[in-house]
Design an enzyme around this catalytic site. Structure first.
Site, PDB file in Angstrom:
ATOM      1  N   ALA A  42       0.819  -1.212   0.000  1.00 35.97           N
ATOM      2  CA  ALA A  42       0.000   0.000   0.000  1.00 35.97           C
ATOM      3  C   ALA A  42       0.853   1.263   0.000  1.00 35.97           C
ATOM      4  O   ALA A  42       0.601   2.194  -0.782  1.00 35.97           O
ATOM      5  CB  ALA A  42      -0.942  -0.017   1.210  1.00 35.97           C
ATOM      6  N   ASN A  45       2.915   1.727  -3.155  1.00 33.50           N
ATOM      7  CA  ASN A  45       2.059   2.180  -4.252  1.00 33.50           C
ATOM      8  C   ASN A  45       1.919   3.699  -4.237  1.00 33.50           C
ATOM      9  O   ASN A  45       1.939   4.360  -5.280  1.00 33.50           O
ATOM     10  CB  ASN A  45       0.673   1.537  -4.140  1.00 33.50           C
ATOM     11  CG  ASN A  45       0.706   0.029  -4.274  1.00 33.50           C
ATOM     12  OD1 ASN A  45       1.713  -0.542  -4.686  1.00 33.50           O
ATOM     13  ND2 ASN A  45      -0.378  -0.632  -3.916  1.00 33.50           N
ATOM     14  N   TYR A 111      -2.685 -14.416   1.187  1.00 35.22           N
ATOM     15  CA  TYR A 111      -1.458 -13.797   1.699  1.00 35.22           C
ATOM     16  C   TYR A 111      -0.467 -14.870   2.127  1.00 35.22           C
ATOM     17  O   TYR A 111      -0.850 -15.909   2.659  1.00 35.22           O
ATOM     18  CB  TYR A 111      -1.763 -12.897   2.899  1.00 35.22           C
ATOM     19  CG  TYR A 111      -2.335 -11.571   2.499  1.00 35.22           C
ATOM     20  CD1 TYR A 111      -1.587 -10.658   1.770  1.00 35.22           C
ATOM     21  CD2 TYR A 111      -3.634 -11.215   2.858  1.00 35.22           C
ATOM     22  CE1 TYR A 111      -2.123  -9.430   1.400  1.00 35.22           C
ATOM     23  CE2 TYR A 111      -4.175  -9.997   2.493  1.00 35.22           C
ATOM     24  CZ  TYR A 111      -3.409  -9.106   1.752  1.00 35.22           C
ATOM     25  OH  TYR A 111      -3.938  -7.898   1.383  1.00 35.22           O
ATOM     26  N   THR A 243     -13.094   6.869  -0.790  1.00 42.98           N
ATOM     27  CA  THR A 243     -13.911   6.686  -2.001  1.00 42.98           C
ATOM     28  C   THR A 243     -15.202   5.972  -1.631  1.00 42.98           C
ATOM     29  O   THR A 243     -15.257   5.230  -0.656  1.00 42.98           O
ATOM     30  CB  THR A 243     -13.169   5.843  -3.062  1.00 42.98           C
ATOM     31  OG1 THR A 243     -12.828   4.584  -2.489  1.00 42.98           O
ATOM     32  CG2 THR A 243     -11.909   6.535  -3.561  1.00 42.98           C
ATOM     33  N   THR A 282      -6.126   0.670  -6.203  1.00 45.98           N
ATOM     34  CA  THR A 282      -6.872   1.865  -6.614  1.00 45.98           C
ATOM     35  C   THR A 282      -7.062   2.818  -5.435  1.00 45.98           C
ATOM     36  O   THR A 282      -7.095   4.037  -5.630  1.00 45.98           O
ATOM     37  CB  THR A 282      -8.238   1.492  -7.223  1.00 45.98           C
ATOM     38  OG1 THR A 282      -8.959   0.667  -6.299  1.00 45.98           O
ATOM     39  CG2 THR A 282      -8.046   0.698  -8.509  1.00 45.98           C
ATOM     40  N   ASP A 284      -4.868   3.237  -3.098  1.00 46.90           N
ATOM     41  CA  ASP A 284      -3.572   3.908  -2.951  1.00 46.90           C
ATOM     42  C   ASP A 284      -3.393   4.975  -4.027  1.00 46.90           C
ATOM     43  O   ASP A 284      -2.803   6.026  -3.775  1.00 46.90           O
ATOM     44  CB  ASP A 284      -2.442   2.876  -3.025  1.00 46.90           C
ATOM     45  CG  ASP A 284      -2.635   1.766  -2.006  1.00 46.90           C
ATOM     46  OD1 ASP A 284      -3.045   2.063  -0.869  1.00 46.90           O
ATOM     47  OD2 ASP A 284      -2.424   0.593  -2.357  1.00 46.90           O
ATOM     48  N   ASP A 320       0.045  -3.423  -9.212  1.00 47.39           N
ATOM     49  CA  ASP A 320      -0.332  -2.647  -8.029  1.00 47.39           C
ATOM     50  C   ASP A 320      -0.075  -1.159  -8.181  1.00 47.39           C
ATOM     51  O   ASP A 320      -0.717  -0.351  -7.515  1.00 47.39           O
ATOM     52  CB  ASP A 320       0.480  -3.132  -6.813  1.00 47.39           C
ATOM     53  CG  ASP A 320      -0.056  -4.411  -6.216  1.00 47.39           C
ATOM     54  OD1 ASP A 320      -0.510  -5.272  -6.974  1.00 47.39           O
ATOM     55  OD2 ASP A 320      -0.013  -4.547  -4.974  1.00 47.39           O
TER      56      ASP A 320
END
Lengths: 341, 341, 341, 341, 341, 341
Positions: A42, A45, A111, A243, A282, A284, A320
């Site tokens: 994250a 990015n 993960y 968002t 997205t 990030d 990413d």
């Protein structure tokens, strides 16, 4: 790309980096004879996006001294992120396996990050005063404390040092329920302590409900109330951004970008996103877009608008990272869909 | 393929399975935009070869209950290996990253198997009496004890149960210095206790030097002496087999196969191997070829010859598994190189 | 490429076309998640080579009126072969599945050509007088009669019409034992009747032993005697050509080209061929190279040398066709191995 | 995956298997330099789905004894389908060539299955009593009789033996007009005799109109009447199921699932399917989903819902097989589209 | 495919050919480890479409005498375009780099065509009388004059020679603002002189506004007036055609086809185009479809309908060329979306 | 990788960068449906190698401000080369098209670099004093003057400024006959003036014969004499280095490395190189290896040995860059071919 943009600031991003191994589109993981490889994480990015937008961005993390660790470090360099503060240490490279979704089948992530060099690094290895010297912003996320106690301490120390040095702090909630579950707690106390250090929080009503201990705020329709409660609880908090996403299908979304200051709010969009290529990262990309606006001193409206365009752009790019240029993001913001010759 | 081959025996293979992620040929790992995925593991490689050769082969291992674990299990099923004794358990899927060598650049393997479901499985989960019931052979290797104390106990129990039940035991030394180094010892005592249970050992002078505590045997030119010392030290040991490999370049080798009984020895080859496609698993292919001979009651010469042909064949096939049919291996043994129409 | 080469003749090639579906290099057919597709067929391979070398070459065959048939026809057109005499008819597209060999594992071909449009076409469909009008050469092979009785009749009629019209006849023996076995005979009588019409035969001692009913000629060391016997038995025969191939490994061969006239013989080579890319069609490339020499009126030595260079070149090109230009083949003949800039 | 699911039944699937060779997405067949290879066949698709869902599924078919036949058999094994009753026999491997559609261009299939090992197998080779011993269901389709007279006899014998043994019979109409046309009839009489043996029919108004000789039922708006007529005509018939599909574009469909019992009907959906990956085999995925419900004793509603979710899932997976797990299909049924971490 | 279509005419297409190098879908150019290669050029696209539809189509252009030039020439041949009038000359092969768009990110083209063999060719090299002898149509575009002064002279001479010989002239405006800007003018005078020679113009209100010097016609809503003004200004002009495109997303458009004669107009569509594969060359596909109608003497309605179907088809095919057959385009026109078996 | 290596110096590399577009292995350019993309250029290759070996390396060049130019710049950054002195300017990106050779078919390069941003850049744009400030070495080559008059002036100015500042100068002859031929001269005078500024010259007898105007030195067997003549003619010249290459086949070479000081000479090798992956850039890899030795103050023998190992390594890596680490090159030098685990 050219030297024509004045560079408004220098941002330090701190967090774990991961290698992503993805099944090809339209295939389940066991159908794949090869996996596509890319680098993410994250905070990395965000660093890449901001470097592509002309900012000086530095990454702080710990990677294994192996070909896998080199892949991650070199990926940052490719996009112009400074890696002088990337450390090597014992432990694995964190991985994740992605099966991209399609039609009504959601994407799946497995993960494989336990025991990573980042998760097991001694917080004393980071010399935050030196690292943050000359920076204007620090960017961290709620993933680091979810990864382990050692990163949790490191991220808090980074934030507090930043505040002491007058470096602004950007914090992305990025709540990872499964990681906290593996640690046997919900992380509310830890995350509250991080939120308390943030000037800018990428967080929504569920994040605030958690850290404020007010679960009712997450029950729907109380988004504005949750933001106000956050502003009330965290006096240093100047901006909140998130968002709103409505999913029609796995590859069809409607997306809005929201940016709050105390007493003001800008909503950008919605954008209709069809035939989505890759939705990982997205959020990030949105964060980087909003940060770009704030770092350049743009207003709420413009920052929200650019953040949403950056997020929309990322939906069209595999991997990413949002590696798009400012001009490409502006083209998305402008709404023109014609072939550009 | 057809039902025309009488099936001579049933073999149980026990060990860790790994997923292999390889850079494409001629590229270093950081150059790869995708990694080729296949399944392997020394003992699983033997199981697959023997199943392809018409034997009943069963795999015993522990895999994570995830898409990655499913890939490994399904790969066995594809080739006709029985997976009824494959268990699921907590822990990771073991991985390894391969950079295939070229010209004078050796292949490189980065293991990423710490914390695997196999390495952390309680030995009590294996019901060896039930598993070995009706089997004629058990095949294990020296990798399992190198992986951890729990697998070390499991493999020894498996071997002893086999012997108690009259099941013959095949043991591949497969010495992994780096794994033992990570455990802080050289494994000699453990490996000696395993060697003591073997009817058939895939091992050479260096393995014997180690377990017999006679390092001088590994100093070159004392191969025959080492084998005789092993026969003397391990009364149950009936056969010893290994390959002799001379490397002219990374993709050009000369290979012989050697099979000893007490008082007799057969040497097959040498074969000149050019433009090698994949050398991983060639030792396992040799082991399976020799086992096939012994399971079918063939003589030393024929078993050595077929083992070497199987090993040679594996050099021409991508991936860890030798999936060739008996007819294809016989074609290699025959020496004909013409297009078969 | 340019119009600078005078075009010495016009050749008609008649035979079956096939689509080739190949496993990727280093993989067995069942390991393939995709198959590489190309077009071939012995006579079509010759047509393509000669068209690339600047000759007017026309193909005569029958293809199904389907996307598969179109692939074959369009492949000819790409390389400049005239397809005005390519017919459509009922029946399948002939296929073959190729597993490319490696190291000591020979390449394997599975034919799937039964019931093809070519094999089931009525010989009356070919209007040989019209087709051969204005041609200088006809090229056919011994595969056509092996495919079935109808093509056997067609090829004989084509050869006889050619001779009646003064068109020279090139015939490639190309003996396919498995196809003849499927027809329940060895084809000797049929092939003898074809050989009797040839001006130029691509055939060696085994072909001559068969058609002359003298099996002892194929027993080794009697190559010269076999050629002389052929010249004696077939009065129209002016030239005999073949390659001598010694295989060190599946991808390492030594190759010579031999071209006989009555009372004269030229031997070109040997060439050492390493890391061979694709050996399918190398005999057809040799045939085209020799034909180029004869069509241009070059001498035995030069024709043999160019034929061998063309064959050597084909070993470096994937697919059935030798699409190299004259300049590229001359570069091989010259022996220079440096990068050409 | 784990052993936690009780296995409710054992199903025998009988029919032809085919290898599929597909052009890459967005390309016409003649544009393809490689073709993607996968295995299919309506009945095999059902067997694979049910094996993935935890049932014991066995395939009965005849394959050639070749690398191509092995591909088909191994594909079944990969997914856990029992292949003990898969026979080898003379004849070709059935193939089909797929050009996937896009935008407004429909997908195109070129069948190349004439002369297959399945189509030419003697019905006496199947020992139905032994095969069906211990089974709870038999699944067949209307494709087998369309392929040839020999399979037509085999499928009828299988159904009648099943009924005699108390094994329930599932029958998928799967009307193939072009195959029947090639046989010079419409198949109505044959298909009626098969329908008469079914407990469960995957069939719609057009199937019933054909076998009942009542073409007016297919004229639109008489779906319910057609089902009632079928229940009246076929006394053993307990369930009828089908999907309703509305196509907005080649990759955008709306899909419902309908399951009738006598006097009751459940309709699931509609689901909006966008950016469809692969629609081949979606009917078979529906059939397997409905069969799973019935085999587990679930009600009409739940069986229809699960069948539709399985069909929807298949639209997101490349290849003929629906290899999704129960958990993945339940996720589709739940309607959640978020990334699953 | 077969010879069953009467060939209605012979068309000469003149213009520059380009090689396209495209990033893979969903990737920006700097993310690409390989670029997809295909051949294009507005006039060549028309030639290929018409050849696939059964017309005799010839290309006139100048290519470098290099492997790159050969690629372009061979691509024409593959599809049956006559290349006898393709010349070789000094200069580069024109290239363009395409980054296909996605979601809301428009496609981007970087031209690299300066100094091409076509742009620098002496107009005297084209012998228009010989080239146009026996032709029924000439097709050119407004790109040629934008490329340079020499091609501008060549295209005008071609048009005038055609008119003198009674060959009809088709002209596609294809306005390229960036090329004209590089030449330091807007091209209005030159393009007007070309438009004055056309029998059929693929041009819309913006083209007419430019050449008529009436910018107000391009301001929206005056499409009909612009067409009437064009018919008034250009007495030879018999037909005007264009598409109307509404873009919902980069891969979702709505498309209509419009064809005007003097006093009559046909509008086909709209078609909803989802999940668009490749929009490059769709205008050329429309032009070829309309030309096919006019060359066959079909009416306005049918010509517009077929042109639109051809354009819609092209959106589903990768590359610049519409290689679809007449039957495939008719299938799109028919509106059926079912799998064709 | 880690910070454990002391960084011995800082090198400035100046020259043109090119994008390479390669056909896949075993295919001619017209057979390729995609081209592999990588970045190169003789001087950039040296910069990347030295950065990978731990040196501070900076590139000086001019790139177009486009996605293509960004690819080149980002490729440098990936490998740790400083790009602060990379300029943007008008003009094209230089390209070259590579058809990799195989068997006896040599590799072919088609240059497409005319009109590049580098070739057309005003020499005044480079501020050599600032660029060279703090550097220990400058590396240039004889390609720059061959590209055009402007780069010729720039490279000479760079060398002279370096000498004035006490920065050592490394010069690689890299004679490109075809580029000089296009400029209408042989470049001897220009290249002599460059050679006169070099402390270290990568050049052999043919280079010296040219610049000394003594063609007889290139006639074979006079290598030592040529080096001595160079030392005599160019008083500042301290070292001369080159490789000796014997080619057995396109993918089989024998390679030696030679390094001369005044009065001393070290020869490393020969190394036998089989199954070569990519020979482009191997000379640059050698140069970087020798420079590494000299920059670290190693002796002649060790510098020659490391240079040769670096060159050998490059033969095993796809692309122009030698991205191997010091440890990987040392492994080649050590001669061990075993898999490294």
């Amino acid at each position: 790309m050219s030297a024509s943009h004045p560079v408004p600031g220098r941002i330090i991003c701190f967090g774990e980096m991961l290698l992503r191994l993805s099944a090809p589109a339209g295939r389940l993981l066991p159908q794949a004879s090869h996996l596509e490889l890319c680098t993410g994480g994250a905070e990395a990015n965000v660093a890449v996006s901001l470097a592509r937008l002309g900012h000086r961005a530095s990454m702080v993390t710990v990677l294994p001294d192996s070909a896998l660790g080199d892949i991650a470090r070199d990926a940052l360099r490719t996009h112009g992120v400074d890696t002088a503060a990337v450390l090597n240490g014992p432990g694995r490279m964190g991985l994740y396996f992605l099966t991209p979704g399609a039609v009504l089948r959601p994407s799946e992530i497995v993960y494989d990050r336990a025991g990573s060099a980042f998760a097991t690094a001694d917080p004393a290895r980071y010399d935050w005063k030196a690292i943050l010297d000359g920076a204007t912003w620090l960017h961290v996320s709620g993933i680091s404390p979810a990864v382990g106690e050692l990163p949790a301490r490191a991220v808090l120390e980074a934030m507090r040092t930043a505040r002491a040095l007058g470096v602004k702090v950007s914090y992305d909630g990025n709540y990872r329920a499964s990681l906290w579950a593996a640690r046997g707690e919900d992380g509310a106390a830890t995350l509250r302590s991080l939120m308390a250090e943030a000037d800018l929080a990428f967080a929504g009503e569920r994040d605030f409900a958690l850290v404020l201990g007010r679960p009712e705020l997450a029950e729907g329709g109380r988004e504005q109330e949750a933001v106000e409660a956050a502003f009330a609880a965290f006096p240093q908090l100047a901006h909140v951004a998130y968002t709103r996403r409505r999913q029609i299908g796995v590859q069809q979304h409607e997306l809005e970008g929201v940016l709050h200051a105390r007493g003001a709010c800008a909503v950008a969009g919605p954008f209709d996103l069809h035939e989505i290529v890759d939705r990982i990262g997205t959020g990030d990309a949105f964060a980087a877009g909003v940060l770009d606006g704030l770092m350049r001193g743009r207003g709420l409206e413009e920052s929200a608008r650019f953040g949403l365009a950056a997020a929309a752009m990322k939906h069209s790019i595999a991997g990413d990272f949002n590696t798009a240029s400012r001009a490409q993001i502006e083209a998305v913001a402008s709404g023109s869909l014609d072939v550009r010759r």
